[in-house]
Design a protein around this motif. Sequence first.
Motif, PDB file in Angstrom:
ATOM      1  N   GLU A 140      12.533  21.462 -37.599  1.00 25.59           N
ATOM      2  CA  GLU A 140      11.893  22.665 -38.152  1.00 25.59           C
ATOM      3  C   GLU A 140      10.382  22.471 -38.246  1.00 25.59           C
ATOM      4  N   GLN A 141       9.948  21.316 -38.711  1.00 24.08           N
ATOM      5  CA  GLN A 141       8.512  21.073 -38.838  1.00 24.08           C
ATOM      6  C   GLN A 141       7.834  21.056 -37.471  1.00 24.08           C
ATOM      7  N   ARG A 144       7.543  24.622 -36.396  1.00 23.60           N
ATOM      8  CA  ARG A 144       6.453  25.300 -37.129  1.00 23.60           C
ATOM      9  C   ARG A 144       5.082  24.894 -36.589  1.00 23.60           C
ATOM     10  N   HIS A 145       4.930  23.616 -36.292  1.00 22.75           N
ATOM     11  CA  HIS A 145       3.656  23.166 -35.728  1.00 22.75           C
ATOM     12  C   HIS A 145       3.425  23.790 -34.356  1.00 22.75           C
ATOM     13  N   GLU A 147       4.526  26.649 -33.298  1.00 19.44           N
ATOM     14  CA  GLU A 147       4.179  28.065 -33.490  1.00 19.44           C
ATOM     15  C   GLU A 147       2.771  28.232 -34.059  1.00 19.44           C
ATOM     16  N   HIS A 148       2.351  27.309 -34.901  1.00 20.50           N
ATOM     17  CA  HIS A 148       0.992  27.361 -35.450  1.00 20.50           C
ATOM     18  C   HIS A 148      -0.053  27.208 -34.340  1.00 20.50           C
TER      19      HIS A 148
END
Length: 171
Positions: A140-141, A144-145, A147-148
């Motif tokens: 997940e992290q 998220r990275h 997508e950031h």
Amino acid sequence: MRKSGPPKGLISYLVLELLAERPRYGYEILKEIKGLSGGHWEPSYGSVYPILYKFEEKGWAERIEREDEPDRKYFELTDAGLEELEAKREQSGGRGRDFADVILGFYHVFATFATDDRFDLPAEEGEWHFDETFSRWIVEQITRHHEHYFGEFERIEDTPEEFYERQGVDR
């Protein structure tokens, strides 16, 4: 496939890049690298300061004195240091595979510890566990990275062989 830890020369490359921005002192460089890694990695004094001294020896950096901070050892890149940085950028541009191997290798070991009966690691209260929940959090992290930095995450269904072939990369 890499045979050992992080890509060789990573810290010295980062130090060159950071010194190219402005003069810095060792502790400041350590904290900046920690920030670049999202707080997950901080090199030791024993790795950064010898690099700074080596750069000074080779003429890539020089110490500068600052009246407002006389006790700190600031370093700035010389013209030779900027030339070395350009060479390191050329070398580092092709190192993506090394980084991917480190990331995937450590994740595979994490997942192996979680799923292979040969490893019976105790789960301590209040600590990380080698299990599916923590594995999902890692993924997940990373998502998220992604997508950031790059935008919406879209899964790639290719096998490794198909991906390498489509990207024109040797396996």
